[in-house]
Design a protein around this motif. Structure first.
Motif, PDB file in Angstrom:
ATOM      1  N   ILE A 124      -9.066  12.771  98.209  1.00  0.00           N
ATOM      2  CA  ILE A 124      -9.153  12.977  99.661  1.00  0.00           C
ATOM      3  C   ILE A 124      -8.538  11.789 100.391  1.00  0.00           C
ATOM      4  O   ILE A 124      -7.720  11.949 101.291  1.00  0.00           O
ATOM      5  CB  ILE A 124     -10.610  13.207 100.105  1.00  0.00           C
ATOM      6  N   ASP A 125      -8.905  10.567  99.980  1.00  0.00           N
ATOM      7  CA  ASP A 125      -8.352   9.373 100.625  1.00  0.00           C
ATOM      8  C   ASP A 125      -6.839   9.280 100.425  1.00  0.00           C
ATOM      9  O   ASP A 125      -6.105   8.938 101.350  1.00  0.00           O
ATOM     10  CB  ASP A 125      -9.022   8.107 100.090  1.00  0.00           C
ATOM     11  N   ALA A 126      -6.360   9.598  99.228  1.00  0.00           N
ATOM     12  CA  ALA A 126      -4.918   9.539  98.953  1.00  0.00           C
ATOM     13  C   ALA A 126      -4.169  10.553  99.812  1.00  0.00           C
ATOM     14  O   ALA A 126      -3.099  10.253 100.346  1.00  0.00           O
ATOM     15  CB  ALA A 126      -4.658   9.802  97.476  1.00  0.00           C
ATOM     16  N   MET A 127      -4.723  11.755  99.969  1.00  0.00           N
ATOM     17  CA  MET A 127      -4.051  12.776 100.774  1.00  0.00           C
ATOM     18  C   MET A 127      -4.040  12.392 102.246  1.00  0.00           C
ATOM     19  O   MET A 127      -3.062  12.618 102.948  1.00  0.00           O
ATOM     20  CB  MET A 127      -4.726  14.130 100.577  1.00  0.00           C
ATOM     21  N   LYS A 128      -5.106  11.779 102.731  1.00  0.00           N
ATOM     22  CA  LYS A 128      -5.126  11.341 104.130  1.00  0.00           C
ATOM     23  C   LYS A 128      -4.070  10.267 104.364  1.00  0.00           C
ATOM     24  O   LYS A 128      -3.460  10.219 105.418  1.00  0.00           O
ATOM     25  CB  LYS A 128      -6.514  10.789 104.493  1.00  0.00           C
ATOM     26  N   ASP A 129      -3.847   9.406 103.360  1.00  0.00           N
ATOM     27  CA  ASP A 129      -2.868   8.340 103.502  1.00  0.00           C
ATOM     28  C   ASP A 129      -1.436   8.856 103.507  1.00  0.00           C
ATOM     29  O   ASP A 129      -0.572   8.272 104.131  1.00  0.00           O
ATOM     30  CB  ASP A 129      -3.017   7.319 102.364  1.00  0.00           C
ATOM     31  N   THR A 130      -1.151   9.942 102.792  1.00  0.00           N
ATOM     32  CA  THR A 130       0.233  10.384 102.647  1.00  0.00           C
ATOM     33  C   THR A 130       0.624  11.557 103.534  1.00  0.00           C
ATOM     34  O   THR A 130       1.802  11.798 103.727  1.00  0.00           O
ATOM     35  CB  THR A 130       0.531  10.785 101.195  1.00  0.00           C
ATOM     36  N   ARG A 131      -0.319  12.302 104.083  1.00  0.00           N
ATOM     37  CA  ARG A 131       0.049  13.538 104.790  1.00  0.00           C
ATOM     38  C   ARG A 131       0.928  13.301 106.013  1.00  0.00           C
ATOM     39  O   ARG A 131       1.679  14.179 106.398  1.00  0.00           O
ATOM     40  CB  ARG A 131      -1.195  14.322 105.187  1.00  0.00           C
ATOM     41  N   HIS A 132       0.854  12.126 106.621  1.00  0.00           N
ATOM     42  CA  HIS A 132       1.661  11.847 107.808  1.00  0.00           C
ATOM     43  C   HIS A 132       3.051  11.329 107.453  1.00  0.00           C
ATOM     44  O   HIS A 132       3.874  11.132 108.324  1.00  0.00           O
ATOM     45  CB  HIS A 132       0.942  10.846 108.708  1.00  0.00           C
ATOM     46  N   LYS A 133       3.300  11.128 106.173  1.00  0.00           N
ATOM     47  CA  LYS A 133       4.599  10.631 105.731  1.00  0.00           C
ATOM     48  C   LYS A 133       5.534  11.780 105.358  1.00  0.00           C
ATOM     49  O   LYS A 133       6.644  11.551 104.913  1.00  0.00           O
ATOM     50  CB  LYS A 133       4.410   9.669 104.565  1.00  0.00           C
ATOM     51  N   TYR A 134       5.064  12.997 105.538  1.00  0.00           N
ATOM     52  CA  TYR A 134       5.852  14.188 105.230  1.00  0.00           C
ATOM     53  C   TYR A 134       5.919  15.098 106.452  1.00  0.00           C
ATOM     54  O   TYR A 134       5.048  15.050 107.316  1.00  0.00           O
ATOM     55  CB  TYR A 134       5.227  14.982 104.070  1.00  0.00           C
ATOM     56  N   ALA A 135       6.935  15.915 106.490  1.00  0.00           N
ATOM     57  CA  ALA A 135       7.046  16.943 107.529  1.00  0.00           C
ATOM     58  C   ALA A 135       7.293  18.270 106.830  1.00  0.00           C
ATOM     59  O   ALA A 135       8.081  18.340 105.886  1.00  0.00           O
ATOM     60  CB  ALA A 135       8.197  16.626 108.474  1.00  0.00           C
ATOM     61  N   ARG A 136       6.601  19.300 107.278  1.00  0.00           N
ATOM     62  CA  ARG A 136       6.836  20.652 106.756  1.00  0.00           C
ATOM     63  C   ARG A 136       7.713  21.382 107.763  1.00  0.00           C
ATOM     64  O   ARG A 136       7.311  21.616 108.895  1.00  0.00           O
ATOM     65  CB  ARG A 136       5.518  21.394 106.551  1.00  0.00           C
ATOM     66  N   ILE A 137       8.921  21.717 107.342  1.00  0.00           N
ATOM     67  CA  ILE A 137       9.904  22.312 108.241  1.00  0.00           C
ATOM     68  C   ILE A 137      10.170  23.749 107.801  1.00  0.00           C
ATOM     69  O   ILE A 137      10.497  23.995 106.642  1.00  0.00           O
ATOM     70  CB  ILE A 137      11.216  21.508 108.220  1.00  0.00           C
ATOM     71  N   THR A 138      10.028  24.674 108.727  1.00  0.00           N
ATOM     72  CA  THR A 138      10.354  26.068 108.444  1.00  0.00           C
ATOM     73  C   THR A 138      11.694  26.373 109.090  1.00  0.00           C
ATOM     74  O   THR A 138      11.870  26.165 110.286  1.00  0.00           O
ATOM     75  CB  THR A 138       9.279  27.026 108.995  1.00  0.00           C
ATOM     76  N   THR A 139      12.630  26.842 108.265  1.00  0.00           N
ATOM     77  CA  THR A 139      13.959  27.201 108.762  1.00  0.00           C
ATOM     78  C   THR A 139      14.203  28.682 108.459  1.00  0.00           C
ATOM     79  O   THR A 139      13.501  29.288 107.644  1.00  0.00           O
ATOM     80  CB  THR A 139      15.063  26.362 108.100  1.00  0.00           C
ATOM     81  N   ILE A 140      15.198  29.210 109.117  1.00  0.00           N
ATOM     82  CA  ILE A 140      15.616  30.586 108.837  1.00  0.00           C
ATOM     83  C   ILE A 140      17.138  30.609 108.900  1.00  0.00           C
ATOM     84  O   ILE A 140      17.742  29.985 109.774  1.00  0.00           O
ATOM     85  CB  ILE A 140      14.964  31.579 109.825  1.00  0.00           C
ATOM     86  N   ASP A 141      17.752  31.278 107.926  1.00  0.00           N
ATOM     87  CA  ASP A 141      19.207  31.286 107.901  1.00  0.00           C
ATOM     88  C   ASP A 141      19.763  32.462 108.705  1.00  0.00           C
ATOM     89  O   ASP A 141      19.015  33.231 109.299  1.00  0.00           O
ATOM     90  CB  ASP A 141      19.740  31.278 106.457  1.00  0.00           C
ATOM     91  N   MET A 142      21.060  32.617 108.692  1.00  0.00           N
ATOM     92  CA  MET A 142      21.701  33.653 109.504  1.00  0.00           C
ATOM     93  C   MET A 142      21.446  35.063 108.979  1.00  0.00           C
ATOM     94  O   MET A 142      21.707  36.034 109.664  1.00  0.00           O
ATOM     95  CB  MET A 142      23.195  33.364 109.617  1.00  0.00           C
ATOM     96  N   HIS A 143      20.898  35.157 107.773  1.00  0.00           N
ATOM     97  CA  HIS A 143      20.536  36.459 107.206  1.00  0.00           C
ATOM     98  C   HIS A 143      19.037  36.715 107.349  1.00  0.00           C
ATOM     99  O   HIS A 143      18.492  37.580 106.677  1.00  0.00           O
ATOM    100  CB  HIS A 143      20.962  36.537 105.740  1.00  0.00           C
ATOM    101  N   GLU A 144      18.386  35.897 108.168  1.00  0.00           N
ATOM    102  CA  GLU A 144      16.949  35.984 108.476  1.00  0.00           C
ATOM    103  C   GLU A 144      16.064  35.757 107.259  1.00  0.00           C
ATOM    104  O   GLU A 144      14.978  36.317 107.146  1.00  0.00           O
ATOM    105  CB  GLU A 144      16.627  37.306 109.170  1.00  0.00           C
ATOM    106  N   ARG A 145      16.508  34.873 106.361  1.00  0.00           N
ATOM    107  CA  ARG A 145      15.689  34.488 105.206  1.00  0.00           C
ATOM    108  C   ARG A 145      15.001  33.165 105.535  1.00  0.00           C
ATOM    109  O   ARG A 145      15.677  32.160 105.761  1.00  0.00           O
ATOM    110  CB  ARG A 145      16.545  34.328 103.962  1.00  0.00           C
ATOM    111  N   PRO A 146      13.660  33.158 105.545  1.00  0.00           N
ATOM    112  CA  PRO A 146      12.938  31.917 105.852  1.00  0.00           C
ATOM    113  C   PRO A 146      12.876  30.977 104.646  1.00  0.00           C
ATOM    114  O   PRO A 146      12.966  31.415 103.498  1.00  0.00           O
ATOM    115  CB  PRO A 146      11.544  32.406 106.232  1.00  0.00           C
ATOM    116  N   LYS A 147      12.717  29.707 104.935  1.00  0.00           N
ATOM    117  CA  LYS A 147      12.565  28.688 103.893  1.00  0.00           C
ATOM    118  C   LYS A 147      11.654  27.602 104.453  1.00  0.00           C
ATOM    119  O   LYS A 147      11.841  27.160 105.585  1.00  0.00           O
ATOM    120  CB  LYS A 147      13.933  28.106 103.531  1.00  0.00           C
ATOM    121  N   VAL A 148      10.670  27.189 103.663  1.00  0.00           N
ATOM    122  CA  VAL A 148       9.773  26.112 104.074  1.00  0.00           C
ATOM    123  C   VAL A 148      10.065  24.912 103.188  1.00  0.00           C
ATOM    124  O   VAL A 148      10.087  25.021 101.959  1.00  0.00           O
ATOM    125  CB  VAL A 148       8.291  26.534 103.947  1.00  0.00           C
TER     126      VAL A 148
END
Length: 157
Positions: A124-148
């Protein structure tokens, strides 16, 4: 035989790109007319035009020519939305790295989800320390295929 016709025209602006935001090696702008003409519906007004060599974006598989839908679950519709989210993300990242104040409300991961994913208190402590060092980005391409994509933040980019 001469014939006269009325043909509708479209005004072309001399410069389509008036604003670019660079973050994590991604170059964001509004989609240009050539992109808009290829799509029936725009998924977002935030378009990734390119990525920098050696950047987190390239390392984690972010593709140029895609649209950003959300970052850390926060919807992104315009460049203003993107800028506000990235500004907040940068502030939270700096607090997490410096070990400063509690980042409370802007957590990308709730306390409940951390406890569900962790097996003991150390996790729990390790996850609290690292969760702000990452970003979860959701994209979608021109064929409407999503990617996280989970991207580790590097303030150099």
């Amino acid at each position: 035989m001469e014939q006269t016709m009325m043909v509708p025209t479209t005004e072309l602006k001399p410069f389509e790109t008036t604003r670019v935001i660079v973050w994590a090696g991604m170059y964001f702008q509004e989609p240009i007319m050539g992109v808009r003409e290829q799509l029936v519906r725009l998924p977002s007004n935030v378009y990734i035009t390119s990525t920098s060599y050696g950047s987190p974006a390239l390392r984690y598989g972010v593709a140029a020519g895609t649209f950003v839908i959300d970052i850390d679950g926060k919807p992104v519709h315009t460049l203003d939305d993107l800028y506000a989210i990235l500004k907040l993300k940068s502030k939270v990242y700096k607090k997490a790295v410096e070990g400063g104040e509690d980042v409370g409300e802007v957590d990308a991961m709730s306390e409940a989800s951390i406890k569900n994913a962790a097996t003991n208190e150390d996790d729990i402590d390790a996850m609290k320390d690292t969760r702000h060092k990452y970003a979860r980005i959701t994209t979608i391409d021109m064929h409407e295929r999503p990617k996280v994509i989970s991207l580790r933040i590097d303030e150099h980019y």
